[in-house]
Motif scaffolding. Structure first.
Motif, PDB file in Angstrom:
ATOM      1  N   GLY A  48       0.805  -1.210   0.000  1.00  0.00           N
ATOM      2  CA  GLY A  48       0.000   0.000   0.000  1.00  0.00           C
ATOM      3  C   GLY A  48       0.839   1.260   0.000  1.00  0.00           C
ATOM      4  N   GLY A  49       2.175   1.084   0.107  1.00  0.00           N
ATOM      5  CA  GLY A  49       3.080   2.225   0.067  1.00  0.00           C
ATOM      6  C   GLY A  49       3.340   2.657  -1.371  1.00  0.00           C
ATOM      7  N   LEU A  50       4.211   3.640  -1.517  1.00  0.00           N
ATOM      8  CA  LEU A  50       4.534   4.152  -2.845  1.00  0.00           C
ATOM      9  C   LEU A  50       5.319   3.149  -3.661  1.00  0.00           C
ATOM     10  CD1 LEU A  50       5.609   7.795  -1.933  1.00  0.00           C
ATOM     11  CD2 LEU A  50       3.449   7.046  -2.941  1.00  0.00           C
ATOM     12  N   LEU A  51       5.149   3.234  -4.981  1.00  0.00           N
ATOM     13  CA  LEU A  51       5.945   2.420  -5.883  1.00  0.00           C
ATOM     14  C   LEU A  51       7.356   2.999  -5.977  1.00  0.00           C
ATOM     15  CD1 LEU A  51       3.496   1.802  -8.874  1.00  0.00           C
ATOM     16  CD2 LEU A  51       4.083   0.233  -7.022  1.00  0.00           C
ATOM     17  N   HIS A  52       8.277   2.189  -6.439  1.00  0.00           N
ATOM     18  CA  HIS A  52       9.643   2.644  -6.700  1.00  0.00           C
ATOM     19  C   HIS A  52       9.571   3.781  -7.722  1.00  0.00           C
ATOM     20  CE1 HIS A  52      13.750   2.497  -8.272  1.00  0.00           C
ATOM     21  NE2 HIS A  52      14.070   1.957  -7.107  1.00  0.00           N
ATOM     22  N   PRO A  53      10.423   4.803  -7.624  1.00  0.00           N
ATOM     23  CA  PRO A  53      10.356   5.925  -8.561  1.00  0.00           C
ATOM     24  C   PRO A  53      10.508   5.533 -10.032  1.00  0.00           C
ATOM     25  CG  PRO A  53      11.851   6.431  -6.749  1.00  0.00           C
ATOM     26  CD  PRO A  53      11.422   5.017  -6.582  1.00  0.00           C
ATOM     27  N   ASP A  54      11.229   4.440 -10.312  1.00  0.00           N
ATOM     28  CA  ASP A  54      11.424   3.995 -11.694  1.00  0.00           C
ATOM     29  C   ASP A  54      10.402   2.963 -12.150  1.00  0.00           C
ATOM     30  OD1 ASP A  54      13.660   5.636 -11.814  1.00  0.00           O
ATOM     31  OD2 ASP A  54      15.013   4.039 -11.145  1.00  0.00           O
ATOM     32  N   ALA A  55       9.467   2.598 -11.269  1.00  0.00           N
ATOM     33  CA  ALA A  55       8.471   1.580 -11.599  1.00  0.00           C
ATOM     34  C   ALA A  55       7.428   2.133 -12.561  1.00  0.00           C
ATOM     35  CB  ALA A  55       7.791   1.074 -10.333  1.00  0.00           C
ATOM     36  N   ILE A  56       6.875   1.236 -13.373  1.00  0.00           N
ATOM     37  CA  ILE A  56       5.835   1.603 -14.333  1.00  0.00           C
ATOM     38  C   ILE A  56       4.484   1.371 -13.671  1.00  0.00           C
ATOM     39  CG2 ILE A  56       4.863   1.104 -16.598  1.00  0.00           C
ATOM     40  CD1 ILE A  56       7.713   0.030 -17.323  1.00  0.00           C
ATOM     41  N   ALA A  57       3.713   2.436 -13.498  1.00  0.00           N
ATOM     42  CA  ALA A  57       2.427   2.356 -12.788  1.00  0.00           C
ATOM     43  C   ALA A  57       1.282   2.046 -13.742  1.00  0.00           C
ATOM     44  CB  ALA A  57       2.166   3.646 -12.033  1.00  0.00           C
ATOM     45  N   ASP A  58       1.482   1.033 -14.575  1.00  0.00           N
ATOM     46  CA  ASP A  58       0.443   0.595 -15.505  1.00  0.00           C
ATOM     47  C   ASP A  58       0.351  -0.925 -15.390  1.00  0.00           C
ATOM     48  OD1 ASP A  58      -1.253  -0.050 -17.566  1.00  0.00           O
ATOM     49  OD2 ASP A  58      -0.083   0.923 -19.132  1.00  0.00           O
ATOM     50  N   PRO A  59      -0.758  -1.460 -14.845  1.00  0.00           N
ATOM     51  CA  PRO A  59      -0.853  -2.902 -14.652  1.00  0.00           C
ATOM     52  C   PRO A  59      -0.856  -3.706 -15.953  1.00  0.00           C
ATOM     53  CG  PRO A  59      -2.922  -1.843 -14.101  1.00  0.00           C
ATOM     54  CD  PRO A  59      -1.936  -0.759 -14.383  1.00  0.00           C
ATOM     55  N   ALA A  60      -1.106  -3.065 -17.087  1.00  0.00           N
ATOM     56  CA  ALA A  60      -1.082  -3.786 -18.363  1.00  0.00           C
ATOM     57  C   ALA A  60       0.357  -4.058 -18.814  1.00  0.00           C
ATOM     58  CB  ALA A  60      -1.823  -2.993 -19.428  1.00  0.00           C
ATOM     59  N   VAL A  61       1.304  -3.275 -18.329  1.00  0.00           N
ATOM     60  CA  VAL A  61       2.720  -3.464 -18.671  1.00  0.00           C
ATOM     61  C   VAL A  61       3.323  -4.389 -17.632  1.00  0.00           C
ATOM     62  CG1 VAL A  61       4.939  -2.313 -18.980  1.00  0.00           C
ATOM     63  CG2 VAL A  61       2.836  -1.167 -19.684  1.00  0.00           C
ATOM     64  N   ARG A  62       3.766  -5.545 -18.064  1.00  0.00           N
ATOM     65  CA  ARG A  62       4.245  -6.548 -17.112  1.00  0.00           C
ATOM     66  C   ARG A  62       5.751  -6.777 -17.183  1.00  0.00           C
ATOM     67  NH1 ARG A  62      -0.291 -10.495 -15.158  1.00  0.00           N
ATOM     68  NH2 ARG A  62      -2.008  -9.033 -15.268  1.00  0.00           N
ATOM     69  N   GLU A  63       6.461  -5.961 -17.924  1.00  0.00           N
ATOM     70  CA  GLU A  63       7.914  -6.089 -18.018  1.00  0.00           C
ATOM     71  C   GLU A  63       8.529  -4.705 -17.973  1.00  0.00           C
ATOM     72  OE1 GLU A  63       9.112  -8.357 -21.379  1.00  0.00           O
ATOM     73  OE2 GLU A  63       7.823 -10.028 -20.883  1.00  0.00           O
ATOM     74  N   GLY A  64       9.796  -4.649 -17.601  1.00  0.00           N
ATOM     75  CA  GLY A  64      10.517  -3.388 -17.563  1.00  0.00           C
ATOM     76  C   GLY A  64      10.385  -2.700 -16.221  1.00  0.00           C
ATOM     77  N   GLY A  65      11.411  -1.987 -15.853  1.00  0.00           N
ATOM     78  CA  GLY A  65      11.421  -1.292 -14.571  1.00  0.00           C
ATOM     79  C   GLY A  65      11.571  -2.268 -13.420  1.00  0.00           C
ATOM     80  N   PRO A  66      11.652  -1.741 -12.209  1.00  0.00           N
ATOM     81  CA  PRO A  66      11.758  -2.606 -11.029  1.00  0.00           C
ATOM     82  C   PRO A  66      10.491  -3.442 -10.844  1.00  0.00           C
ATOM     83  CG  PRO A  66      12.210  -0.302 -10.480  1.00  0.00           C
ATOM     84  CD  PRO A  66      11.709  -0.329 -11.871  1.00  0.00           C
ATOM     85  N   ARG A  67      10.660  -4.730 -10.626  1.00  0.00           N
ATOM     86  CA  ARG A  67       9.539  -5.659 -10.418  1.00  0.00           C
ATOM     87  C   ARG A  67       9.793  -6.499  -9.174  1.00  0.00           C
ATOM     88  NH1 ARG A  67       5.270  -4.389 -13.624  1.00  0.00           N
ATOM     89  NH2 ARG A  67       6.166  -3.264 -15.354  1.00  0.00           N
ATOM     90  N   CYS A  68       8.745  -6.942  -8.532  1.00  0.00           N
ATOM     91  CA  CYS A  68       8.883  -7.809  -7.359  1.00  0.00           C
ATOM     92  C   CYS A  68       9.698  -9.055  -7.688  1.00  0.00           C
ATOM     93  CB  CYS A  68       7.511  -8.214  -6.827  1.00  0.00           C
ATOM     94  SG  CYS A  68       6.634  -6.882  -5.995  1.00  0.00           S
ATOM     95  N   GLY A  69       9.549  -9.559  -8.902  1.00  0.00           N
ATOM     96  CA  GLY A  69      10.264 -10.772  -9.300  1.00  0.00           C
ATOM     97  C   GLY A  69      11.761 -10.611  -9.412  1.00  0.00           C
ATOM     98  N   THR A  70      12.251  -9.367  -9.485  1.00  0.00           N
ATOM     99  CA  THR A  70      13.697  -9.141  -9.591  1.00  0.00           C
ATOM    100  C   THR A  70      14.255  -8.499  -8.320  1.00  0.00           C
ATOM    101  OG1 THR A  70      13.331  -6.980 -10.641  1.00  0.00           O
ATOM    102  CG2 THR A  70      13.593  -8.890 -12.093  1.00  0.00           C
ATOM    103  N   CYS A  71      13.531  -8.567  -7.237  1.00  0.00           N
ATOM    104  CA  CYS A  71      13.934  -7.949  -5.973  1.00  0.00           C
ATOM    105  C   CYS A  71      14.625  -8.969  -5.078  1.00  0.00           C
ATOM    106  CB  CYS A  71      12.699  -7.380  -5.264  1.00  0.00           C
ATOM    107  SG  CYS A  71      13.075  -6.520  -3.723  1.00  0.00           S
ATOM    108  N   ILE A  72      15.590  -8.511  -4.287  1.00  0.00           N
ATOM    109  CA  ILE A  72      16.294  -9.427  -3.380  1.00  0.00           C
ATOM    110  C   ILE A  72      15.413  -9.859  -2.206  1.00  0.00           C
ATOM    111  CG2 ILE A  72      18.555  -8.503  -3.970  1.00  0.00           C
ATOM    112  CD1 ILE A  72      18.523  -7.026  -1.265  1.00  0.00           C
ATOM    113  N   HIS A  73      14.316  -9.177  -1.971  1.00  0.00           N
ATOM    114  CA  HIS A  73      13.450  -9.494  -0.830  1.00  0.00           C
ATOM    115  C   HIS A  73      12.429 -10.591  -1.127  1.00  0.00           C
ATOM    116  CE1 HIS A  73      15.095  -6.243   1.506  1.00  0.00           C
ATOM    117  NE2 HIS A  73      14.849  -5.386   0.522  1.00  0.00           N
ATOM    118  N   ILE A  74      12.361 -11.080  -2.369  1.00  0.00           N
ATOM    119  CA  ILE A  74      11.382 -12.120  -2.699  1.00  0.00           C
ATOM    120  C   ILE A  74      11.860 -13.465  -2.138  1.00  0.00           C
ATOM    121  CG2 ILE A  74      12.341 -12.710  -4.958  1.00  0.00           C
ATOM    122  CD1 ILE A  74       9.475 -13.064  -5.971  1.00  0.00           C
TER     123      ILE A  74
END
Length: 114
Positions: A48-74
């Protein structure tokens, strides 16, 4: 009225009803719609917090920018009967409500894998 018929509702003869999630006309569940709406508003679906500044805020776009799948916390803890669910080690929790999707845009705590 006969007392035996008053409470005879036939449960023993019929299987219990199966729970069906609410589905939109496009085939999305209500939980998925809530996640997509949060992304559109610039909020992370899980925190519920803010997205990463470089993240794409469009749910239709599923690639590019920081993603949960490429995070060290997953993490992918093994749960009941050997099933695995993706979780964020910053959030914790053991229910479906804390599952994350790899395509979600990263949150403000996102750190890429090396």
């Amino acid at each position: 009225m006969d007392d035996r018929r008053l409470f005879d509702v036939g449960f023993a003869d019929s299987p219990p009803p199966e729970h069906e999630p609410e589905v939109s006309p496009r085939g999305h569940t209500r939980y998925g719609a809530r996640a997509r709406n949060r992304i559109r508003r610039g909020e992370h679906p899980l925190t519920g917090g803010l997205l990463h500044p470089d993240a794409i805020a469009d749910p239709a776009v599923r690639e590019g920018g920081p993603r949960c799948g490429t995070c060290i916390h997953i993490t992918t803890p093994v749960g009941h009967r050997g099933k695995t669910w993706r979780k964020c080690d910053l959030i914790g929790g053991g229910s479906e409500a804390t599952d994350l999707r790899r395509w979600w845009p990263g949150c403000s705590d996102w750190k890429g894998t090396a």
